[in-house]
Motif scaffolding. Sequence first.
Motif, PDB file in Angstrom:
ATOM      1  N   LYS A 242       7.020  17.239   4.083  1.00 39.11           N
ATOM      2  CA  LYS A 242       5.775  17.540   4.845  1.00 39.11           C
ATOM      3  C   LYS A 242       4.905  16.151   4.772  1.00 39.11           C
ATOM      4  O   LYS A 242       5.049  15.516   3.800  1.00 39.11           O
ATOM      5  CB  LYS A 242       4.773  18.647   4.188  1.00 39.11           C
ATOM      6  CG  LYS A 242       5.476  19.726   4.205  1.00 39.11           C
ATOM      7  CD  LYS A 242       4.784  21.189   3.705  1.00 39.11           C
ATOM      8  CE  LYS A 242       5.501  22.410   3.780  1.00 39.11           C
ATOM      9  NZ  LYS A 242       4.936  23.216   4.654  1.00 39.11           N
ATOM     10  N   PRO A 243       4.185  15.984   5.776  1.00 38.50           N
ATOM     11  CA  PRO A 243       3.338  14.793   5.786  1.00 38.50           C
ATOM     12  C   PRO A 243       2.353  14.775   4.485  1.00 38.50           C
ATOM     13  O   PRO A 243       1.482  15.664   4.288  1.00 38.50           O
ATOM     14  CB  PRO A 243       2.512  14.972   6.914  1.00 38.50           C
ATOM     15  CG  PRO A 243       3.313  15.681   8.068  1.00 38.50           C
ATOM     16  CD  PRO A 243       4.064  16.750   7.043  1.00 38.50           C
ATOM     17  N   GLN A 244       2.527  13.663   3.661  1.00 39.24           N
ATOM     18  CA  GLN A 244       1.643  13.646   2.486  1.00 39.24           C
ATOM     19  C   GLN A 244       0.208  13.195   2.895  1.00 39.24           C
ATOM     20  O   GLN A 244      -0.541  13.672   1.923  1.00 39.24           O
ATOM     21  CB  GLN A 244       2.490  12.358   1.760  1.00 39.24           C
ATOM     22  CG  GLN A 244       3.643  12.891   1.238  1.00 39.24           C
ATOM     23  CD  GLN A 244       3.975  14.208   0.551  1.00 39.24           C
ATOM     24  OE1 GLN A 244       3.276  14.287  -0.789  1.00 39.24           O
ATOM     25  NE2 GLN A 244       4.426  15.183   1.042  1.00 39.24           N
ATOM     26  N   CYS A 245      -0.189  12.678   3.885  1.00 42.09           N
ATOM     27  CA  CYS A 245      -1.538  12.511   4.175  1.00 42.09           C
ATOM     28  C   CYS A 245      -2.151  13.581   4.342  1.00 42.09           C
ATOM     29  O   CYS A 245      -3.197  13.787   4.242  1.00 42.09           O
ATOM     30  CB  CYS A 245      -1.614  11.304   5.270  1.00 42.09           C
ATOM     31  SG  CYS A 245      -0.957  11.909   6.861  1.00 42.09           S
ATOM     32  N   VAL A 246      -1.737  14.608   5.300  1.00 38.79           N
ATOM     33  CA  VAL A 246      -2.232  15.941   5.320  1.00 38.79           C
ATOM     34  C   VAL A 246      -2.338  16.575   4.299  1.00 38.79           C
ATOM     35  O   VAL A 246      -3.418  17.078   4.064  1.00 38.79           O
ATOM     36  CB  VAL A 246      -1.304  16.691   6.545  1.00 38.79           C
ATOM     37  CG1 VAL A 246      -1.768  17.891   6.427  1.00 38.79           C
ATOM     38  CG2 VAL A 246      -1.266  15.982   7.765  1.00 38.79           C
ATOM     39  N   ARG A 247      -1.575  16.564   3.158  1.00 44.45           N
ATOM     40  CA  ARG A 247      -1.566  17.252   2.114  1.00 44.45           C
ATOM     41  C   ARG A 247      -2.663  16.610   1.202  1.00 44.45           C
ATOM     42  O   ARG A 247      -3.585  17.611   0.608  1.00 44.45           O
ATOM     43  CB  ARG A 247      -0.239  17.109   1.391  1.00 44.45           C
ATOM     44  CG  ARG A 247      -0.007  17.971  -0.116  1.00 44.45           C
ATOM     45  CD  ARG A 247       0.822  17.223  -1.149  1.00 44.45           C
ATOM     46  NE  ARG A 247       1.152  15.923  -1.281  1.00 44.45           N
ATOM     47  CZ  ARG A 247       0.402  15.300  -2.169  1.00 44.45           C
ATOM     48  NH1 ARG A 247      -0.590  15.950  -2.767  1.00 44.45           N
ATOM     49  NH2 ARG A 247       0.351  13.954  -2.260  1.00 44.45           N
ATOM     50  N   ALA A 248      -2.918  15.554   1.355  1.00 45.85           N
ATOM     51  CA  ALA A 248      -3.877  14.771   0.506  1.00 45.85           C
ATOM     52  C   ALA A 248      -5.363  15.004   0.915  1.00 45.85           C
ATOM     53  O   ALA A 248      -6.339  14.708   0.361  1.00 45.85           O
ATOM     54  CB  ALA A 248      -3.527  13.257   0.345  1.00 45.85           C
ATOM     55  N   CYS A 249      -5.563  15.031   2.330  1.00 46.05           N
ATOM     56  CA  CYS A 249      -6.574  15.013   2.976  1.00 46.05           C
ATOM     57  C   CYS A 249      -7.667  16.372   2.574  1.00 46.05           C
ATOM     58  O   CYS A 249      -7.356  17.399   2.889  1.00 46.05           O
ATOM     59  CB  CYS A 249      -6.418  14.823   4.409  1.00 46.05           C
ATOM     60  SG  CYS A 249      -8.168  14.970   5.298  1.00 46.05           S
ATOM     61  N   PRO A 250      -8.844  15.985   2.088  1.00 45.91           N
ATOM     62  CA  PRO A 250      -9.495  17.108   1.612  1.00 45.91           C
ATOM     63  C   PRO A 250     -10.420  17.879   2.591  1.00 45.91           C
ATOM     64  O   PRO A 250     -11.073  18.888   2.358  1.00 45.91           O
ATOM     65  CB  PRO A 250     -10.546  16.293   0.519  1.00 45.91           C
ATOM     66  CG  PRO A 250     -10.629  14.769   0.907  1.00 45.91           C
ATOM     67  CD  PRO A 250      -9.416  14.436   1.659  1.00 45.91           C
ATOM     68  N   ILE A 251     -10.463  17.080   3.683  1.00 45.12           N
ATOM     69  CA  ILE A 251     -11.373  17.870   4.793  1.00 45.12           C
ATOM     70  C   ILE A 251     -10.423  18.339   6.184  1.00 45.12           C
ATOM     71  O   ILE A 251     -11.096  18.457   7.058  1.00 45.12           O
ATOM     72  CB  ILE A 251     -12.346  17.169   5.204  1.00 45.12           C
ATOM     73  CG1 ILE A 251     -11.968  15.601   5.701  1.00 45.12           C
ATOM     74  CG2 ILE A 251     -13.383  16.903   4.100  1.00 45.12           C
ATOM     75  CD1 ILE A 251     -13.081  14.889   6.480  1.00 45.12           C
ATOM     76  N   ALA A 252      -9.055  18.225   5.989  1.00 35.97           N
ATOM     77  CA  ALA A 252      -7.979  18.677   6.849  1.00 35.97           C
ATOM     78  C   ALA A 252      -8.674  17.916   8.516  1.00 35.97           C
ATOM     79  O   ALA A 252      -8.432  18.364   9.383  1.00 35.97           O
ATOM     80  CB  ALA A 252      -8.137  20.033   7.291  1.00 35.97           C
TER      81      ALA A 252
END
Length: 82
Positions: A47-57
């Motif tokens: 899965k995209p790691q940036c999406v996983r890390a983003c706190p505000i989606a």
Amino acid sequence: MALRILDDCINCDMCEPECPNGAIALGEAIYEIDSAKCTECVGHYDKPQCVRACPIACIAPDPERVEDDAGLLAKYLSLYPQ
């Protein structure tokens, strides 16, 4: 398809270090994703790691850069020739 960062980005710096392709950088106002380097983490993660890390989606598919899994894998292979 490549991903994009939406205007509600708060510049929290969470996504940039998570990108294995170096596709994320701070733009003039918010972080931006270089679509030529974005493989949605195909070749690296499930899965995209940036999406996983983003706190505000605020990271979403870019409808102007439609790519299927085969295209994303081809891009990954072009970035990391074996």
